[in-house]
Design an enzyme around this catalytic site. Structure first.
Site, PDB file in Angstrom:
ATOM      1  N   GLU A   1      35.593  42.925  34.895  1.00 20.83           N
ATOM      2  CA  GLU A   1      35.301  43.921  35.833  1.00 20.83           C
ATOM      3  C   GLU A   1      35.172  45.161  34.949  1.00 20.83           C
ATOM      4  O   GLU A   1      35.770  46.218  35.133  1.00 20.83           O
ATOM      5  CB  GLU A   1      36.345  43.962  37.052  1.00 20.83           C
ATOM      6  CG  GLU A   1      36.144  43.059  37.886  1.00 20.83           C
ATOM      7  CD  GLU A   1      36.872  43.073  39.370  1.00 20.83           C
ATOM      8  OE1 GLU A   1      37.568  44.069  39.632  1.00 20.83           O
ATOM      9  OE2 GLU A   1      36.618  42.236  40.230  1.00 20.83           O
TER      10      GLU A   1
ATOM     11  N   GLU B   1      35.728  34.894  40.367  1.00 19.27           N
ATOM     12  CA  GLU B   1      36.801  35.317  41.286  1.00 19.27           C
ATOM     13  C   GLU B   1      35.912  35.390  42.619  1.00 19.27           C
ATOM     14  O   GLU B   1      34.851  35.869  42.710  1.00 19.27           O
ATOM     15  CB  GLU B   1      37.097  36.708  41.140  1.00 19.27           C
ATOM     16  CG  GLU B   1      38.409  37.168  39.934  1.00 19.27           C
ATOM     17  CD  GLU B   1      38.808  38.525  39.966  1.00 19.27           C
ATOM     18  OE1 GLU B   1      38.829  39.069  41.026  1.00 19.27           O
ATOM     19  OE2 GLU B   1      38.963  38.753  38.844  1.00 19.27           O
TER      20      GLU B   1
END
Ligand code: AHR
Length: 512
Positions: A193, A315
């Site tokens: 991220e 994820e």
């Protein structure tokens, strides 16, 4: 895509206790693609009680353990045939300094886990503990390395420490710490991220940084790294565009994150107390991942028509409010039959995209978000989601079989439509066909006619996961409320399989 839906229902309130019909035709001779077992990957972050208390209790614990790993959890996880395990984060990865987690445990420095509740992390679970766990589980490690606050040198040395067989400085250090033989590490995430907790970067900047960090992650001896760039969050198509354009030629995989969540601010809703409308909304939101995947894949196809770069959805899963009374920031949530449906529907649709989608990792393995297992001191329960991963493991590395599906669908909040039946089929190495089916409808049975396109069928066996209420879940006091049992609702009739699929049920069938 061979999937047809008919018969839109105006609104869920009208779907009361009637039988519905659906038709499925599977093409057993037309399968061309393998469902990578890595679609069934898991994720373990230093977050809440995922590692400490969940996987690891330490060798001195009263909780029965093998070298510090709790035995009950280990045994349950072995039964899932986990193909890969991502670690140490998540957001934690970009503040993690691996050298703090090697050497004698009592000498390891402590740190603050800034992302997840400010908990003190004592680094007692580090590189050796993780890679040895992967060996015990028989899965591939997926290391997520620090770009946000770490140096190129730090990342490069970590790779050398784990994988160098020779007499290199980091291999020597590893040996001093008790491990002679290098581990095999294939999957290496270069940041996580990076648009957010991994450094708040713009895609152009991260693309260059990715190229720089990845350059110094070397292949030692016969270890071959599969380098994965930090990817977009759900609808951020520009991130994928820029990464593919500027760094596509330097990566093996590009990640993507998508959560079934109501939004990032305010309450996300209770994991256990929800109504019918919330349930159907959840199904719509989880199925929207298909549109998101298609759009990211389209961009990847533009820059990489030969599909050399894999899409890694590292994820995914549900994200609800933390359980009342648990520590804020530890993301400990219960897991109901609704979560089982999210897992079942999502896995069924992943199978359709395995020419590009090569890995996915549900978040997370124990005690965090949509977990497989919940623990409380010495107690452990398997969640409904665990049972789906166990029932679906027959699809791992099997050949995906195309199918047509005709069923009704329902309109739900936020302008989404949800087909009331979900299905996927595969053929394994022994020629056995497995079909996973879900009846999303809370009130009505589905009478399904299954046609295997003239293939001779002699026998059908199955297992079913269902419960009286969609809110049902397993607790430490009642750990087996939701668990799979034998399914007797499928019969072979005149070359077809007739299936009576109860309301809110998920089934795996084996056809011989
Ligand atoms: O899975 C929990 C967190 O969600 C991860 O640490 C992060 O990558 C994502 O935002």
């Amino acid at each position: 895509m061979r999937t047809l839906f008919v018969g839109v229902l105006a609104c869920i309130a009208f779907t009361m206790n009637a039988q519905k019909n659906a038709q499925i035709r599977i093409y057993p001779e037309q399968g061309t693609r393998q469902i990578s077992r890595h679609i069934y990957g898991q994720f373990a972050e230093h977050l809440g009680s995922c590692i400490y208390g969940g996987l690891w209790v330490g060798p001195e614990s009263d909780i029965p353990n093998t070298d510090g790993y709790r035995n009950d959890v280990l045994e349950a996880l072995k039964n899932l045939q986990i193909p890969n395990l991502r670690w140490p984060g998540g957001c934690f990865a970009d503040e993690y300094h691996w050298m703090d987690g090697i050497g004698p445990r009592e000498n390891r420095p402590k740190m603050v886990n800034n992302n997840w509740g400010g908990t003190i992390e004592d680094n007692s679970f580090g590189t050796h503990e993780f890679l040895n766990l992967c060996e015990l589980l028989g899965c591939e490690p997926y290391i997520s390395a620090n770009v946000g606050s770490g140096t190129v040198e730090e990342m490069a040395k970590w790779v050398e420490y784990m994988t160098s067989e020779g007499d290199s400085p980091m291999a020597r250090l590893r040996r001093e710490n008790g491990r002679d033989k290098a581990w095999k590490v294939k999957f290496l995430g270069v940041g996580n991220e990076s648009w957010g907790c991994g450094g708040s970067m713009r895609p152009e900047y991260y693309a260059d940084l990715y190229r720089r960090y990845a350059t110094y992650c070397r292949n030692y001896d016969d270890n071959r790294l599969f380098k994965i760039a930090s990817g977009a969050s759900d609808y951020d198509y520009n991130w994928t565009e820029v990464l593919m354009k500027n760094a596509g030629g330097h990566m093996d995989g590009l990640s993507l994150h998508y959560y079934t969540v109501t939004g990032w601010s305010g309450s996300k809703g209770s994991a256990t107390e929800f109504n019918k409308e919330d349930y159907y909304w959840t199904m719509g939101k989880c199925l929207e991942i298909e549109d998101v995947l298609v759009k990211h894949i389209r961009i990847m196809d533009k820059y990489d028509p030969r599909k050399k770069v894999a899409l890694m959805l590292d994820e995914w899963g549900t994200w609800w409010d933390e359980e009342p009374g648990t520590i804020r920031g530890h993301l400990y949530q219960q897991n109901t039959m609704r979560d089982a449906f999210v897992a079942a529907l999502t896995l069924n649709l992943f199978h359709k995209y395995t020419d590009r989608l090569k890995m996915t990792n549900i978040a997370q393995i124990v005690n965090v978000l949509q977990s497989m297992i919940l623990t409380n001191n010495e107690k452990m329960v398997l969640t409904p989601t665990y049972h789906i991963f166990e029932m679906y493991k027959v699809h791992q590395d099997a050949t995906h079989l195309p199918l047509d599906l005709i069923c009704e669908k329902v309109s739900v909040r936020d302008n989404r439509e949800v087909p009331l039946v979900s299905a996927s089929a595969s053929k394994d190495n022994n020629g056995k066909i497995h079909i996973t089916l879900a009846n999303v409808d809370l009130d009505n049975n589905q009478e399904i006619t299954l046609d295997l396109n003239n293939q001779k069928i002699s026998k059908v066996n199955g297992r079913i996961l269902t419960s009286r209420s969609i809110n049902d879940h397993n607790t430490f006091d009642n750990p087996e409320l939701v668990k799979p049992v034998a399914f007797t609702g499928a019969k072979v009739e005149k070359g077809l399989v007739k299936i009576n699929l109860p309301a809110k049920s998920i089934v795996v069938l084996e056809v011989n």
